[in-house]
Design an enzyme around this catalytic site. Structure first.
Site, mmCIF file in Angstrom:
data_model
loop_
_atom_site.group_PDB
_atom_site.id
_atom_site.type_symbol
_atom_site.label_atom_id
_atom_site.label_comp_id
_atom_site.label_asym_id
_atom_site.label_seq_id
_atom_site.Cartn_x
_atom_site.Cartn_y
_atom_site.Cartn_z
ATOM 1 N N LYS A 1 0.792 -1.154 -0.121
ATOM 2 C CA LYS A 1 0.076 -0.176 -0.082
ATOM 3 C C LYS A 1 0.949 1.267 -0.171
ATOM 4 C CE LYS A 1 -4.176 -2.067 -0.038
ATOM 5 N NZ LYS A 1 -5.034 -2.266 0.895
ATOM 6 N N ARG B 1 -4.014 -10.036 4.829
ATOM 7 C CA ARG B 1 -4.141 -10.212 3.472
ATOM 8 C C ARG B 1 -2.977 -9.726 2.559
ATOM 9 N NH1 ARG B 1 -5.911 -7.056 -0.944
ATOM 10 N NH2 ARG B 1 -7.129 -8.355 -2.418
#
Length: 256
Positions: A204, A238
């Site tokens: 991210k 995840r």
């Protein structure tokens, strides 16, 4: 939870696994590296991604779910979609978990479909419309805002008979870097200790952009953050890099 993107346009692995043979091989690698859940994503949700209909998602998935189930019956499969119709298709093919990034906001039939299938449902915090999914909103108190949302949505789900709920605070979706770092520090406050927490911070931008690095060059930093959220009670990570995350989990379990 290992990520299997079937998309040509995902931000870090677009086009790598968008045919059934390469997707099946990658699923095998994720499981060998230690994944217990494979998260199949037929549609990219990165900024400016191509928007697909449910029919197009289903075409893209093809027979992959049933193939993975046949080859690797021990694998749990979550389907990353915000369409009720795609969930119905996935349910008939054998999925185990619904992973809806929209919190039921992009398809009004989603919560009812989750109730009909009786599958575990991953509820993610996100902005209320697809078009504004990535609009950065500066919240007065991000943790309070996310818990308010979780409270409202979990009540709605429970009333419909969806009892197996997993919470995802939605890293990377419409939140400032500062808010996301605060979220990391305050993971322990999410979900009222009633529901398991899923954390998805793999590759991210709130991690790599401030460091001036690329999405593929932040493994060390990511594993430190993974350890931090595990220490605060996160139950599912995840990730793209399963082997590294599995090692982090082993280290955490050994020391706790």
């Amino acid at each position: 939870m290992g990520i299997l993107n079937l998309t040509p346009d995902s931000f870090s692995d677009g086009g790598k696994f968008n045919n059934e043979k390469s997707a099946l091989l990658h699923a095998e690698k994720l499981l060998k590296d230690g994944a217990e859940i494979i998260d199949i994503g037929p549609q990219s949700t990165r900024p400016n991604a191509e928007f697909l209909s449910s029919d197009e998602e289903v075409k893209r998935i093809g027979t992959l779910i049933s193939q993975i189930k046949k080859e690797f019956p021990e694998a749990l499969i979550s389907l990353d979609t915000f369409y009720a119709e795609t969930v119905k298709f996935g349910f008939n093919e054998g999925i185990d978990i619904i992973n809806d990034i929209s919190g039921g906001q992009y398809d009004e039939k989603m919560f009812d479909t989750a109730a009909e299938t009786k599958l575990p449902y991953i509820l993610m915090h996100v902005n209320p419309s697809y078009e504004k999914m990535h609009d950065k909103i500066k919240f007065e108190d991000i943790t309070l805002e996310i818990n308010r949302y979780f409270s409202e949505k979990t009540n709605e789900l429970l009333q419909k008979g969806v009892n197996d709920i997993i919470l995802d605070p939605g890293f990377g979706f419409g939140k400032t870097v500062e808010d996301q770092m605060k979220m990391i520090d305050e993971v322990k406050y999410f979900g009222f200790e009633k529901f398991p927490l899923l954390i998805g911070i793999s590759r991210k931008s709130f991690i790599y952009k401030p460091l001036g690095k690329s999405a593929l060059d932040i493994d060390e930093e990511t594993q430190k953050l993974h350890l931090k959220v595990l220490e605060q009670g996160a139950k599912i990570l995840r990730v793209h890099d399963v082997a590294e995350a599995s090692q982090t989990i082993r280290n955490f379990l050994k020391n706790n």
